[in-house]
Scaffold this motif. Structure first.
Motif, mmCIF file in Angstrom:
data_model
loop_
_atom_site.group_PDB
_atom_site.id
_atom_site.type_symbol
_atom_site.label_atom_id
_atom_site.label_comp_id
_atom_site.label_asym_id
_atom_site.label_seq_id
_atom_site.Cartn_x
_atom_site.Cartn_y
_atom_site.Cartn_z
ATOM 1 N N GLN A 29 -21.672 -1.057 3.195
ATOM 2 C CA GLN A 29 -20.390 -0.706 2.597
ATOM 3 C C GLN A 29 -20.498 -0.751 1.066
ATOM 4 N N GLN A 30 -21.144 -1.788 0.555
ATOM 5 C CA GLN A 30 -21.268 -1.922 -0.896
ATOM 6 C C GLN A 30 -22.061 -0.744 -1.480
ATOM 7 N N SER A 31 -23.094 -0.314 -0.736
ATOM 8 C CA SER A 31 -23.909 0.794 -1.248
ATOM 9 C C SER A 31 -23.076 2.085 -1.300
ATOM 10 N N CYS A 32 -22.230 2.299 -0.296
ATOM 11 C CA CYS A 32 -21.372 3.500 -0.320
ATOM 12 C C CYS A 32 -20.481 3.457 -1.554
ATOM 13 N N VAL A 33 -19.864 2.288 -1.768
ATOM 14 C CA VAL A 33 -18.925 2.178 -2.874
ATOM 15 C C VAL A 33 -19.653 2.276 -4.217
ATOM 16 N N ASP A 34 -20.858 1.724 -4.287
ATOM 17 C CA ASP A 34 -21.615 1.807 -5.549
ATOM 18 C C ASP A 34 -21.803 3.265 -5.972
ATOM 19 N N CYS A 35 -22.123 4.132 -5.020
ATOM 20 C CA CYS A 35 -22.337 5.534 -5.381
ATOM 21 C C CYS A 35 -21.054 6.352 -5.391
ATOM 22 N N HIS A 36 -20.122 6.058 -4.484
ATOM 23 C CA HIS A 36 -18.949 6.930 -4.336
ATOM 24 C C HIS A 36 -17.658 6.336 -4.847
ATOM 25 N N GLY A 37 -17.689 5.062 -5.235
ATOM 26 C CA GLY A 37 -16.462 4.331 -5.547
ATOM 27 C C GLY A 37 -15.537 5.051 -6.488
ATOM 28 N N GLU A 38 -16.130 5.666 -7.495
ATOM 29 C CA GLU A 38 -15.381 6.299 -8.562
ATOM 30 C C GLU A 38 -14.196 7.153 -8.087
ATOM 31 N N ASP A 39 -14.404 7.921 -7.033
ATOM 32 C CA ASP A 39 -13.359 8.834 -6.588
ATOM 33 C C ASP A 39 -12.393 8.222 -5.578
ATOM 34 N N ARG A 40 -12.692 7.081 -5.045
ATOM 35 C CA ARG A 40 -11.914 6.562 -3.931
ATOM 36 C C ARG A 40 -10.708 5.748 -4.374
ATOM 37 N N VAL A 41 -9.974 6.279 -5.332
ATOM 38 C CA VAL A 41 -8.740 5.655 -5.784
ATOM 39 C C VAL A 41 -7.681 6.742 -5.925
ATOM 40 N N LYS A 42 -6.408 6.318 -5.868
ATOM 41 C CA LYS A 42 -5.336 7.286 -6.123
ATOM 42 C C LYS A 42 -5.443 7.781 -7.548
ATOM 43 N N PRO A 43 -5.131 8.985 -7.909
ATOM 44 C CA PRO A 43 -4.625 10.066 -7.082
ATOM 45 C C PRO A 43 -5.732 10.903 -6.435
ATOM 46 N N PHE A 44 -6.985 10.470 -6.576
ATOM 47 C CA PHE A 44 -8.077 11.263 -6.008
ATOM 48 C C PHE A 44 -8.227 11.002 -4.512
ATOM 49 N N ASP A 45 -7.561 9.976 -4.009
ATOM 50 C CA ASP A 45 -7.677 9.633 -2.605
ATOM 51 C C ASP A 45 -6.309 9.216 -2.075
ATOM 52 N N SER A 46 -5.844 9.870 -0.991
ATOM 53 C CA SER A 46 -4.544 9.529 -0.418
ATOM 54 C C SER A 46 -4.603 8.296 0.468
ATOM 55 N N HIS A 47 -5.802 7.875 0.855
ATOM 56 C CA HIS A 47 -5.946 6.698 1.715
ATOM 57 C C HIS A 47 -6.876 5.674 1.079
ATOM 58 N N PRO A 48 -6.544 5.208 -0.108
ATOM 59 C CA PRO A 48 -7.414 4.233 -0.764
ATOM 60 C C PRO A 48 -7.361 2.893 -0.039
ATOM 61 N N ALA A 49 -8.381 2.061 -0.264
ATOM 62 C CA ALA A 49 -8.454 0.763 0.415
ATOM 63 C C ALA A 49 -7.164 -0.031 0.230
ATOM 64 N N LYS A 50 -6.569 0.085 -0.957
ATOM 65 C CA LYS A 50 -5.372 -0.682 -1.272
ATOM 66 C C LYS A 50 -4.279 -0.495 -0.205
ATOM 67 N N LYS A 51 -4.162 0.739 0.290
ATOM 68 C CA LYS A 51 -3.140 1.056 1.281
ATOM 69 C C LYS A 51 -3.303 0.192 2.531
ATOM 70 N N PHE A 52 -4.556 -0.071 2.893
ATOM 71 C CA PHE A 52 -4.806 -0.769 4.153
ATOM 72 C C PHE A 52 -4.882 -2.275 3.975
ATOM 73 N N LYS A 53 -4.868 -2.713 2.710
ATOM 74 C CA LYS A 53 -4.813 -4.161 2.490
ATOM 75 C C LYS A 53 -3.352 -4.620 2.496
ATOM 76 N N ASP A 54 -2.423 -3.658 2.442
ATOM 77 C CA ASP A 54 -1.004 -3.940 2.543
ATOM 78 C C ASP A 54 -0.712 -4.487 3.952
ATOM 79 N N PRO A 55 -0.115 -5.708 4.049
ATOM 80 C CA PRO A 55 0.101 -6.333 5.362
ATOM 81 C C PRO A 55 0.830 -5.425 6.348
ATOM 82 N N ARG A 56 1.712 -4.524 5.853
ATOM 83 C CA ARG A 56 2.449 -3.650 6.767
ATOM 84 C C ARG A 56 1.544 -2.658 7.480
ATOM 85 N N ASN A 57 0.382 -2.389 6.907
ATOM 86 C CA ASN A 57 -0.509 -1.389 7.496
ATOM 87 C C ASN A 57 -1.717 -1.974 8.221
#
Ligand code: HEC
Ligand code: HEC
Ligand code: HEC
Ligand code: HEC
Ligand code: HEC
Ligand code: HEC
Ligand code: HEC
Ligand code: HEC
Ligand code: HEC
Ligand code: HEC
Length: 473
Positions: free
Chosen positions: A69-97
């Protein structure tokens, strides 16, 4: 079986095992040996170039899922945040989700993109069934009546939604771009601005190579001109000599111990002090990704896409497109590409209206920025955060960044010149891609129809609110 025969078999077994162990050990450790024999299956098309660099993902042989997982994020992390990503990790760390993760652990990249499994790997390296959105969006029709009766295998395959990047597909954006003409009145790409902002390039070696026009008498490596007289001519006529970039700026390298020496073959790092953004973006796409791992450059011979026979053994470096001393940007944008690429789409380009516009631009008949070269779509001029405090227009040298899903091309390229509906309809049509955008799109985009009715609904609701405000007392 007598004793000596058994002993012989044992000896043979030991000898063979030793040979195998040595061979395996050599294969694992040697840089040049083929390590793919240890793979459970081939890598996905996006990563096939990393077959010589298992450690890029398996950074630690004993690490589990977290290391991967860390290796994926090391290379791809840059784009995996809003607004470039509609399902960023943050969304799923929200207790409601959190409970949504029971069906699909969306915090782990490998839940949807595992490796070595070609039998389940689809476009974009996706290893989930096409209708996987159902796990979390069963209720969508309740919230959005317009989605009543739609099948879950159409969410992301009809040009409606992507899982990650929806920058050109969210409702407000679509509504803002309703009713645009197919081709806009003013069609022009943003202008390049490197020279204008060069003062902000902190690492630029301006003391050693001040920005002044250089002439023949200024050449700081005259003795090297014996190799080819073309070098002097090419250099003098083009932008580096005009901007004070002398021979040694590219040709002197440091050999670790601090002493400097001349090299006849500067590599991409030689450009870094002045063009660090181009170098880093280049090494993040399919053209330069091997260089980032310290591997030999990519060559057409190893490509999965069709390539010209004559180019099979050509190394992919900065010089492949720019030439060694002309650092040309015109031939880099079309001619160089067609020196290697040999698929139907690439070959069809020279019959397209875009190519005619390009011809007009380079012959000086039309304004700069009105032509559409291969680079206008694949290496677009985008506004890019070159540091934490500034952004500027760069030529994106990661030609994979806006390729797939192709709606990523909408904002970076097409919308400079076309309306959104026309663009969407061109991009969802495989025939249009194969003929490199010749002729009018024929498929109707449902996306814009839905945006239109959502807009009508909103206007009506707003009007009703207003009425209620007027008569509601
Ligand atoms: C792009 C990243 C990537 C690269 C490069 C890569 N792998 Fe993997 N590998 C993975 C992923 C992801 C898995 C699946 C892990 C899972 O789903 O538990 C995996 C699984 C494996 C497994 C199965 C064992 C396990 O941990 O489940 C082996 C063996 C393996 N890889 C060997 C290799 C070898 C050898 C190479 C180089 C030739 C290589 N891999 C290159 C990503 C990669
Ligand atoms: C060494 C850097 C590196 C690592 C590590 C890496 N990737 Fe990639 N990945 C790339 C590059 C470069 C590309 C090709 C360019 C692109 O499509 O953006 C790519 C492509 C992809 C694609 C698109 C595939 C396609 O067919 O277009 C997916 C999905 C992906 N990577 C997911 C992952 C996941 C998940 C991991 C972790 C298991 C991972 N990557 C690890 C560099 C890396
Ligand atoms: C729940 C499933 C899911 C998870 C989790 C997921 N992806 Fe994806 N990914 C997709 C789908 C589906 C696509 C196809 C394009 C799209 O719909 O956005 C995709 C496409 C991609 C692409 C290529 C296209 C693009 O937009 O760049 C990359 C790279 C990528 N994913 C990287 C990652 C990385 C890195 C992670 C982990 C941080 C990750 N993905 C987690 C489903 C997922
Ligand atoms: C693991 C659960 C999960 C999966 C799988 C999933 N989503 Fe989502 N999605 C969410 C959550 C959570 C939200 C946020 C909802 C909210 O904020 O109200 C969301 C929001 C969205 C949005 C609104 C985007 C925004 O910017 O607010 C869209 C569109 C969407 N998802 C489409 C999809 C599509 C298409 C797929 C399949 C390719 C998919 N989702 C798969 C959990 C998921
Ligand atoms: C902006 C960078 C840059 C500048 C400035 C530059 N060069 Fe080069 N030079 C290169 C590159 C790149 C190559 C080709 C490397 C390769 O093909 O491996 C090269 C190749 C060469 C070679 C080897 C040619 C061969 O055929 O083997 C010589 C000699 C050379 N340059 C001399 C010069 C001289 C003299 C100047 C100044 C008048 C100069 N260079 C200015 C980047 C530069
Ligand atoms: C000492 C700094 C310096 C180094 C080193 C350098 N360049 Fe440049 N380069 C410049 C400057 C300044 C310009 C801007 C010239 C202009 O726009 O007129 C430029 C412009 C360019 C252009 C655009 C030319 C045009 O006509 O628009 C290309 C392409 C280029 N460089 C490639 C390279 C490559 C490839 C290397 C490495 C082999 C390299 N440069 C090394 C300073 C440098
Ligand atoms: C696949 C072909 C290709 C490769 C490889 C390539 N370039 Fe370029 N480069 C281009 C094209 C095309 C343009 C001009 C695009 C435009 O005008 O919009 C360009 C423009 C540039 C510019 C001018 C940017 C500006 O904003 O004015 C620089 C500097 C540059 N390249 C440096 C590099 C360096 C350094 C490398 C190697 C790390 C490299 N290029 C590799 C095709 C390439
Ligand atoms: C020296 C040969 C060479 C030149 C020049 C070249 N390419 Fe490529 N290109 C390749 C190779 C090799 C690949 C990798 C294919 C693979 O991994 O299967 C590639 C991949 C691509 C891809 C696919 C990226 C992806 O993520 O799947 C695109 C798009 C592309 N090139 C466009 C261009 C454009 C546009 C130009 C000119 C500005 C250009 N190329 C110049 C050899 C070249
Ligand atoms: C008007 C924009 C546009 C122009 C001009 C253009 N392309 Fe493309 N190209 C695209 C789109 C869109 C795709 C398809 C992406 C997708 O849907 O996966 C594509 C795909 C590609 C691919 C990947 C093919 C594959 O099968 O993965 C390559 C390589 C490529 N283009 C090279 C070129 C070259 C070389 C030129 C110039 C001769 C060129 N393109 C001109 C828009 C363009
Ligand atoms: C720099 C401006 C510019 C960019 C960027 C651009 N185009 Fe075009 N395109 C044009 C112009 C101008 C025409 C000619 C329109 C005409 O003849 O009415 C054209 C023609 C077309 C046509 C053919 C129309 C016909 O009637 O034959 C299609 C399809 C098309 N573009 C799609 C796209 C797509 C998709 C993108 C983005 C991937 C894109 N274009 C990017 C300016 C641009």
């Amino acid at each position: 079986m007598n004793v000596s025969e058994t002993a012989l078999k044992w000896i043979l077994w030991i000898v063979l095992t030793t040979i195998i162990v040595i061979w395996l050990g050599y294969s694992m450790l040697s840089e040049s040996a083929d390590k793919t024999i240890f793979m459970p299956g081939p890598l996905s098309p996006g990563h096939h170039q990393l077959a010589d660099a298992c450690g890029a993902c398996h950074a630690d042989a004993f690490g589990g899922g977290e290391v991967l997982q860390q290796s994926c994020v090391d290379c791809h992390g840059e784009d995996r945040v809003k607004p470039f990503d509609s399902h960023p990790a943050k969304k799923f760390k929200d207790p409601r989700n959190v409970e949504l993760l029971e069906n699909i652990d969306a915090l782990m990249c490998t839940s949807c993109h595992t490796e070595h499994r070609p039998e389940i790997t689809a476009k974009d390296g996706v290893t989930q069934p096409i209708d996987f959105c159902v796990h979390c969006h069963q209720d969508v029709a309740e919230e959005r009546p317009s989605h009543e009766g739609m099948a879950f295998d159409t969410c992301k395959d009809s040009g409606c939604h992507n899982f990650h990047n929806n920058r050109a597909l969210y409702t407000d954006f679509l509504i803002k771009h309703l009713d645009e003409p197919p081709t806009l009145k003013q069609v022009v790409l943003p202008a390049k601005e490197y020279l204008d902002v060069i003062d902000e390039v902190v690492e630029y070696p301006r003391e050693k190579y001040p920005l002044t026009q250089l002439e023949e008498k200024d050449i700081d490596a005259v003795e090297r001109l014996t190799v080819s007289p073309e070098i002097k001519k090419d250099w003098l006529e083009t932008s580096h000599a005009k901007s004070g970039v002398n021979c040694t700026a590219c040709h002197i390298t440091e050999d670790g111990s601090g002493s400097e020496k001349w090299t006849d073959h500067p590599e991409h790092q030689a450009c870094s002090s002045c063009h660090s953004v181009e170098v880093s973006r280049f090494t993040e796409g399919k053209h330069g990704m091997r260089l980032k791992q310290g591997l030999s450059p990519m060559t057409p011979e190893n490509a999965m896409l069709p390539m010209k026979e004559a180019a099979q053994h050509e190394d992919l470096t900065c010089s492949s497109c720019h030439g060694a001393h002309r650092f040309d940007v015109v031939s880099a944008a079309v001619e160089s590409c067609l020196g290697c690429h040999d698929d139907d789409h690439s070959l069809a380009y020279e019959q397209s209206p875009h190519y005619q516009l390009w011809q007009k631009e380079i012959s000086g008949e039309a304004e700069a920025g009105t032509g559409v070269s291969c680079a206008s779509c694949h290496m677009p001029r985008i506004s890019y955060d070159v540091s934490e405090w500034s952004s500027r227009i760069i030529v994106d040298h990661n030609q994979s960044a806006n390729l797939s899903p192709n709606s990523k091309m909408i904002r970076s390229s097409c919308l400079h010149c076309h309306g959104l509906e026309f663009t969407l309809e061109a991009l969802i049509d495989v025939n249009m891609i194969n003929n490199n955008f010749t002729g009018k799109p024929v498929i109707n985009s449902e996306t814009m129809d839905l945006a239109d009715s959502e807009n009508q609904r909103r206007l009506k609701a707003a009007a009703e609110d207003e009425d209620a405000g007027m008569f509601g007392f």
